[in-house]
Design a protein around this motif. Sequence first.
Motif, PDB file in Angstrom:
ATOM      1  N   GLN A 158     -18.860 -19.347  15.962  1.00 22.16           N
ATOM      2  CA  GLN A 158     -19.456 -18.399  15.019  1.00 22.16           C
ATOM      3  C   GLN A 158     -19.616 -17.010  15.622  1.00 22.16           C
ATOM      4  OE1 GLN A 158     -23.102 -20.354  13.832  1.00 22.16           O
ATOM      5  NE2 GLN A 158     -22.065 -21.578  12.262  1.00 22.16           N
ATOM      6  N   SER A 159     -19.481 -16.891  16.931  1.00 24.95           N
ATOM      7  CA  SER A 159     -19.630 -15.599  17.602  1.00 24.95           C
ATOM      8  C   SER A 159     -18.288 -15.039  18.063  1.00 24.95           C
ATOM      9  CB  SER A 159     -20.576 -15.733  18.812  1.00 24.95           C
ATOM     10  OG  SER A 159     -21.852 -16.194  18.413  1.00 24.95           O
ATOM     11  N   THR A 160     -17.200 -15.621  17.593  1.00 23.94           N
ATOM     12  CA  THR A 160     -15.867 -15.177  17.989  1.00 23.94           C
ATOM     13  C   THR A 160     -15.223 -14.397  16.851  1.00 23.94           C
ATOM     14  OG1 THR A 160     -15.589 -17.027  19.518  1.00 23.94           O
ATOM     15  CG2 THR A 160     -13.588 -15.939  18.747  1.00 23.94           C
ATOM     16  N   VAL A 161     -14.754 -13.192  17.177  1.00 27.07           N
ATOM     17  CA  VAL A 161     -14.231 -12.267  16.177  1.00 27.07           C
ATOM     18  C   VAL A 161     -12.877 -11.739  16.642  1.00 27.07           C
ATOM     19  CG1 VAL A 161     -14.798 -10.277  14.737  1.00 27.07           C
ATOM     20  CG2 VAL A 161     -16.631 -11.550  15.865  1.00 27.07           C
ATOM     21  N   PRO A 162     -11.865 -11.708  15.780  1.00 27.00           N
ATOM     22  CA  PRO A 162     -10.567 -11.150  16.169  1.00 27.00           C
ATOM     23  C   PRO A 162     -10.670  -9.649  16.457  1.00 27.00           C
ATOM     24  CG  PRO A 162     -10.368 -12.482  14.180  1.00 27.00           C
ATOM     25  CD  PRO A 162     -11.829 -12.265  14.409  1.00 27.00           C
ATOM     26  N   VAL A 163     -10.077  -9.232  17.546  1.00 28.20           N
ATOM     27  CA  VAL A 163      -9.983  -7.807  17.873  1.00 28.20           C
ATOM     28  C   VAL A 163      -8.695  -7.242  17.282  1.00 28.20           C
ATOM     29  CG1 VAL A 163      -9.908  -6.098  19.728  1.00 28.20           C
ATOM     30  CG2 VAL A 163     -11.272  -8.193  20.008  1.00 28.20           C
ATOM     31  N   PHE A 164      -7.605  -7.945  17.498  1.00 29.06           N
ATOM     32  CA  PHE A 164      -6.335  -7.568  16.863  1.00 29.06           C
ATOM     33  C   PHE A 164      -5.453  -8.805  16.778  1.00 29.06           C
ATOM     34  CE2 PHE A 164      -5.772  -6.598  21.419  1.00 29.06           C
ATOM     35  CZ  PHE A 164      -4.658  -7.359  21.723  1.00 29.06           C
ATOM     36  N   THR A 165      -4.518  -8.770  15.833  1.00 25.04           N
ATOM     37  CA  THR A 165      -3.576  -9.870  15.651  1.00 25.04           C
ATOM     38  C   THR A 165      -2.197  -9.308  15.337  1.00 25.04           C
ATOM     39  OG1 THR A 165      -5.298 -11.349  14.804  1.00 25.04           O
ATOM     40  CG2 THR A 165      -3.018 -11.946  14.319  1.00 25.04           C
ATOM     41  N   MET A 166      -1.193  -9.806  16.052  1.00 20.11           N
ATOM     42  CA  MET A 166       0.200  -9.461  15.811  1.00 20.11           C
ATOM     43  C   MET A 166       0.897 -10.692  15.243  1.00 20.11           C
ATOM     44  SD  MET A 166       3.531  -9.981  16.867  1.00 20.11           S
ATOM     45  CE  MET A 166       3.348 -10.806  18.421  1.00 20.11           C
ATOM     46  N   VAL A 167       1.630 -10.522  14.156  1.00 23.19           N
ATOM     47  CA  VAL A 167       2.441 -11.601  13.598  1.00 23.19           C
ATOM     48  C   VAL A 167       3.877 -11.115  13.485  1.00 23.19           C
ATOM     49  CG1 VAL A 167       0.619 -12.809  12.363  1.00 23.19           C
ATOM     50  CG2 VAL A 167       1.772 -10.901  11.263  1.00 23.19           C
ATOM     51  N   ALA A 168       4.839 -12.031  13.610  1.00 21.68           N
ATOM     52  CA  ALA A 168       6.240 -11.635  13.606  1.00 21.68           C
ATOM     53  C   ALA A 168       7.086 -12.715  12.956  1.00 21.68           C
ATOM     54  CB  ALA A 168       6.710 -11.382  15.043  1.00 21.68           C
ATOM     55  N   ILE A 169       8.289 -12.330  12.550  1.00 21.61           N
ATOM     56  CA  ILE A 169       9.230 -13.263  11.933  1.00 21.61           C
ATOM     57  C   ILE A 169      10.635 -12.906  12.410  1.00 21.61           C
ATOM     58  CG2 ILE A 169       9.569 -11.858   9.851  1.00 21.61           C
ATOM     59  CD1 ILE A 169       9.601 -14.566   8.274  1.00 21.61           C
ATOM     60  N   ASN A 170      11.484 -13.916  12.548  1.00 18.40           N
ATOM     61  CA  ASN A 170      12.815 -13.705  13.122  1.00 18.40           C
ATOM     62  C   ASN A 170      13.900 -13.569  12.051  1.00 18.40           C
ATOM     63  OD1 ASN A 170      13.064 -16.315  12.206  1.00 18.40           O
ATOM     64  ND2 ASN A 170      13.598 -17.208  14.189  1.00 18.40           N
ATOM     65  N   ASN A 171      15.151 -13.563  12.530  1.00 20.37           N
ATOM     66  CA  ASN A 171      16.341 -13.539  11.665  1.00 20.37           C
ATOM     67  C   ASN A 171      16.376 -12.334  10.724  1.00 20.37           C
ATOM     68  OD1 ASN A 171      17.213 -15.907  12.849  1.00 20.37           O
ATOM     69  ND2 ASN A 171      16.310 -17.219  11.269  1.00 20.37           N
ATOM     70  N   ASP A 172      15.951 -11.175  11.248  1.00 15.80           N
ATOM     71  CA  ASP A 172      16.018  -9.913  10.495  1.00 15.80           C
ATOM     72  C   ASP A 172      15.284  -9.970   9.160  1.00 15.80           C
ATOM     73  OD1 ASP A 172      17.670  -8.269  12.258  1.00 15.80           O
ATOM     74  OD2 ASP A 172      19.268  -9.703  11.814  1.00 15.80           O
ATOM     75  N   ARG A 173      14.235 -10.764   9.093  1.00 14.35           N
ATOM     76  CA  ARG A 173      13.431 -10.845   7.876  1.00 14.35           C
ATOM     77  C   ARG A 173      12.253  -9.875   7.959  1.00 14.35           C
ATOM     78  NH1 ARG A 173      12.483 -17.180   7.586  1.00 14.35           N
ATOM     79  NH2 ARG A 173      12.498 -16.895   9.852  1.00 14.35           N
ATOM     80  N   GLY A 174      11.695  -9.526   6.797  1.00 18.59           N
ATOM     81  CA  GLY A 174      10.645  -8.523   6.744  1.00 18.59           C
ATOM     82  C   GLY A 174       9.322  -9.056   6.253  1.00 18.59           C
ATOM     83  N   ALA A 175       8.494  -8.125   5.748  1.00 19.80           N
ATOM     84  CA  ALA A 175       7.116  -8.440   5.383  1.00 19.80           C
ATOM     85  C   ALA A 175       7.023  -9.491   4.273  1.00 19.80           C
ATOM     86  CB  ALA A 175       6.384  -7.173   4.974  1.00 19.80           C
ATOM     87  N   GLN A 176       7.824  -9.339   3.225  1.00 21.90           N
ATOM     88  CA  GLN A 176       7.735 -10.285   2.114  1.00 21.90           C
ATOM     89  C   GLN A 176       8.135 -11.693   2.548  1.00 21.90           C
ATOM     90  OE1 GLN A 176       6.524  -9.591  -1.184  1.00 21.90           O
ATOM     91  NE2 GLN A 176       6.387 -11.812  -0.920  1.00 21.90           N
ATOM     92  N   GLU A 177       9.188 -11.786   3.354  1.00 23.48           N
ATOM     93  CA  GLU A 177       9.607 -13.097   3.850  1.00 23.48           C
ATOM     94  C   GLU A 177       8.536 -13.712   4.744  1.00 23.48           C
ATOM     95  OE1 GLU A 177      13.555 -10.851   3.284  1.00 23.48           O
ATOM     96  OE2 GLU A 177      11.507 -10.385   3.926  1.00 23.48           O
ATOM     97  N   LEU A 178       7.872 -12.874   5.548  1.00 22.32           N
ATOM     98  CA  LEU A 178       6.807 -13.370   6.414  1.00 22.32           C
ATOM     99  C   LEU A 178       5.634 -13.874   5.586  1.00 22.32           C
ATOM    100  CD1 LEU A 178       5.458 -13.830   9.133  1.00 22.32           C
ATOM    101  CD2 LEU A 178       4.835 -11.405   9.186  1.00 22.32           C
ATOM    102  N   VAL A 179       5.237 -13.101   4.581  1.00 18.85           N
ATOM    103  CA  VAL A 179       4.130 -13.512   3.711  1.00 18.85           C
ATOM    104  C   VAL A 179       4.465 -14.830   3.004  1.00 18.85           C
ATOM    105  CG1 VAL A 179       2.953 -12.938   1.558  1.00 18.85           C
ATOM    106  CG2 VAL A 179       3.122 -11.234   3.374  1.00 18.85           C
ATOM    107  N   ASP A 180       5.685 -14.936   2.478  1.00 15.97           N
ATOM    108  CA  ASP A 180       6.099 -16.166   1.791  1.00 15.97           C
ATOM    109  C   ASP A 180       6.070 -17.355   2.750  1.00 15.97           C
ATOM    110  OD1 ASP A 180       6.483 -14.699  -0.500  1.00 15.97           O
ATOM    111  OD2 ASP A 180       8.665 -14.530  -0.252  1.00 15.97           O
ATOM    112  N   ALA A 181       6.562 -17.138   3.966  1.00 17.97           N
ATOM    113  CA  ALA A 181       6.603 -18.223   4.944  1.00 17.97           C
ATOM    114  C   ALA A 181       5.195 -18.656   5.342  1.00 17.97           C
ATOM    115  CB  ALA A 181       7.387 -17.775   6.181  1.00 17.97           C
ATOM    116  N   ILE A 182       4.298 -17.685   5.520  1.00 14.35           N
ATOM    117  CA  ILE A 182       2.917 -17.995   5.883  1.00 14.35           C
ATOM    118  C   ILE A 182       2.234 -18.785   4.779  1.00 14.35           C
ATOM    119  CG2 ILE A 182       0.631 -16.986   6.254  1.00 14.35           C
ATOM    120  CD1 ILE A 182       2.061 -14.705   7.753  1.00 14.35           C
ATOM    121  N   ASN A 183       2.385 -18.327   3.557  1.00 17.05           N
ATOM    122  CA  ASN A 183       1.740 -19.010   2.438  1.00 17.05           C
ATOM    123  C   ASN A 183       2.287 -20.423   2.244  1.00 17.05           C
ATOM    124  OD1 ASN A 183      -0.001 -16.893   1.806  1.00 17.05           O
ATOM    125  ND2 ASN A 183       1.505 -15.901   0.488  1.00 17.05           N
ATOM    126  N   ASN A 184       3.597 -20.591   2.451  1.00 20.99           N
ATOM    127  CA  ASN A 184       4.176 -21.932   2.363  1.00 20.99           C
ATOM    128  C   ASN A 184       3.682 -22.815   3.494  1.00 20.99           C
ATOM    129  OD1 ASN A 184       5.720 -21.460   0.048  1.00 20.99           O
ATOM    130  ND2 ASN A 184       7.434 -20.628   1.225  1.00 20.99           N
TER     131      ASN A 184
END
Length: 333
Positions: free
Chosen positions: A126-152
């Motif tokens: 309960q006392s742990t808070v994210p300072v920063f987070t980096m997320v990435a996706i391969n195969n020349d895919r972009g933001a929409q593909e990453l969002v779709d993959a995360i949600n799936n």
Amino acid sequence: EPRLRRQPCSLIAVLLAASLVPGIAACGSNAADTSATSAPAAESTATTIDSATAEKNECKEAGVTFYLPSEYQDLKGFYAIQSEDSTFGPSIYYATCNYSGVTQEWLSEAMQNEETAQEAIKKYQQSTVPVFTMVAINNDRGAQELVDAINNLFGATDSEDAAKVSDLKEIAKNEGVTYFKLLGDHSDNYKNLDAEFAAEYDKLEELADAVLENADYYKPVGVYDEVVGQKISFETTDLDGNKVTSDELFAKYDVTMVNAWGTWCHWCVEELPELQKISERLAGKNCAIVGFCGDAVDDETVALAKKQLEEAGCTYLCLRPFDGWEKVFTVNG
């Protein structure tokens, strides 16, 4: 009074929960890949960090090396950078820096006491808070593909908490991998921080963009790429002092699972009964579990390990450490 904060991104809550579970790979401090690239200078608005004097944290499995300025040192609380290569699915990578508003000394002491361990875990989470987070996706895919993959991946496609493209800000591209900063924060846990810890967190968060923009980004390397296919060779003893060699040990079964654990690790001890059940199920399939107690380096700890194993009903073999065992088993914890 704590300053007002943006509403949390739902994905941050998911990644925070995941990073508080033992087993996620922790980042190291080795040199980055020579093919690395930093975030585009033209887009940078953050403070420049001197990589020669900063503390280096390499997350090869996520394809990023962070350079942490002096503000990350001499903290009352503590931070942890953890990362994961999700190649079991859509090849999503992430690395997150979490700040914990408790002292390491308090947490370590509380975890040693069975009566206080559960409450300590709760307070730590309960006392742990994210300072920063980096997320990435391969195969020349972009933001929409990453969002779709995360949600799936998390089954959130039709949920109100589903990730959105607006949750992401592109940081860099390299070798077909696109890297993003995850926007938003986890305000619920921030409210749990005492004033002194909140001030430390604010200081780190103010430098978050600088850390991300001064990082090196390169093609992610699988967590176990360096050991898959490599022969493991060692000599040690079991907890009773009997000599054990890797050749003899691994020749007995088609598959041998090595469970690295420690007497100090609450979660490790908690899972021992389940490992015994798995060991019993595997026995008829010519497979086995072998324990490897990383802190069993003295008689007192060996006695404690044997006691914990006995109380858990474990009957499978458990080994003592040998020089360089952390590298052989790629353990970082």
